[in-house]
Enzyme design. Sequence first.
Site, PDB file in Angstrom:
ATOM      1  N   HIS A 161      42.897  22.079 -25.007  1.00  0.00           N
ATOM      2  CA  HIS A 161      43.103  21.876 -23.570  1.00  0.00           C
ATOM      3  C   HIS A 161      42.893  23.235 -22.893  1.00  0.00           C
ATOM      4  CE1 HIS A 161      44.757  19.974 -19.990  1.00  0.00           C
ATOM      5  NE2 HIS A 161      45.469  21.075 -19.800  1.00  0.00           N
ATOM      6  N   LYS A 200      37.923  10.516 -23.300  1.00  0.00           N
ATOM      7  CA  LYS A 200      38.664   9.244 -23.350  1.00  0.00           C
ATOM      8  C   LYS A 200      39.920   9.412 -24.191  1.00  0.00           C
ATOM      9  CE  LYS A 200      35.371   7.180 -21.179  1.00  0.00           C
ATOM     10  NZ  LYS A 200      35.532   6.638 -19.846  1.00  0.00           N
TER      11      LYS A 200
HETATM   12  C1  GRF Z   1      36.719  22.484 -22.852  1.00  0.00           C
HETATM   13  O1  GRF Z   1      37.055  23.224 -21.733  1.00  0.00           O
HETATM   14  C2  GRF Z   1      37.951  21.917 -23.495  1.00  0.00           C
HETATM   15  O2  GRF Z   1      39.085  22.700 -23.303  1.00  0.00           O
HETATM   16  C3  GRF Z   1      38.128  20.603 -22.797  1.00  0.00           C
HETATM   17  O3  GRF Z   1      36.827  20.143 -22.560  1.00  0.00           O
HETATM   18  C4  GRF Z   1      35.909  21.236 -22.502  1.00  0.00           C
HETATM   19  C5  GRF Z   1      34.842  20.932 -23.502  1.00  0.00           C
HETATM   20  O4  GRF Z   1      33.792  21.846 -23.456  1.00  0.00           O
HETATM   21  N1  GRF Z   1      38.926  19.710 -23.572  1.00  0.00           N
HETATM   22  P1  GRF Z   1      32.642  21.772 -24.527  1.00  0.00           P
HETATM   23  O5  GRF Z   1      32.032  20.381 -24.453  1.00  0.00           O
HETATM   24  O6  GRF Z   1      33.231  22.053 -25.877  1.00  0.00           O
HETATM   25  O7  GRF Z   1      31.662  22.826 -24.090  1.00  0.00           O
END
Ligand code: GRF
Length: 216
Positions: free
Chosen positions: A118, A100
């Site tokens: 990201h 969010k």
């Molecule tokens: C990751 O790929 C991050 O880059 C993105 O959301 C994903 C989260 O993965 N923002 P996790 O929940 O930390 O395994």
Amino acid sequence: MTENLTQKSTKRIVIFASGGGSNFRAIHSKIEDSIISAEIVLVVSNNPTCGAIEYAKNNGISTIIINSKGYPDKFGYLDAMRSSIRASTADLVVLAGFMKLIPKEIVKEYTNKIINIHPALLPAFGGKGLFGMNVHKAVIESGAKYSGPTVHFVNEEYDKGSIIAQRIVSVFPDDSPEDLAKRVLIEEHKIYPEVVKAICENRIKISKNKTSWIEE
Ligand code: GRF
């Protein structure tokens, strides 16, 4: 008196996560190993059944579920989120797969204290709609030869805050989005704890929207 730029006082971190929480776990494990001098004081999620919440509970970390659906309007939602962060007296808010948008009032109050990861090389492949597997699909469809995670400060626009760190991985011709996601995630688990550590040691400086690192 000379200011100690790399002082190692224990910082208070709030994590925001909606999913599996592998980045949260990677950061927590460096704290447990005393590599990062910090304490995770709260995990905020919109999803009560996500892996991040389960992990936090199993590790004695406080959790709170804040979902916009639970409030009559956006002010109630904002208030709940803002008062949780304020009460935690956080030094740093770490978005780790939080699905969010953080309300702009909070972004303003915590300027340069909220970071996000990201899964692609910003400023390409970012912005509204580019999250999760959509990002990796877009990278593959573009024909780009490299991808990799970007850690950045959060401002009021999706994926537009100052870039703190990036890592490169190859994109191979036969990659599926899932293959690429796995390769990027391996680097995420290295780069995110490194950035958190550097911020906790006051080693990231920001000037005119550009960041620089002070070496350890
Ligand atoms: C990751 O790929 C991050 O880059 C993105 O959301 C994903 C989260 O993965 N923002 P996790 O929940 O930390 O395994």
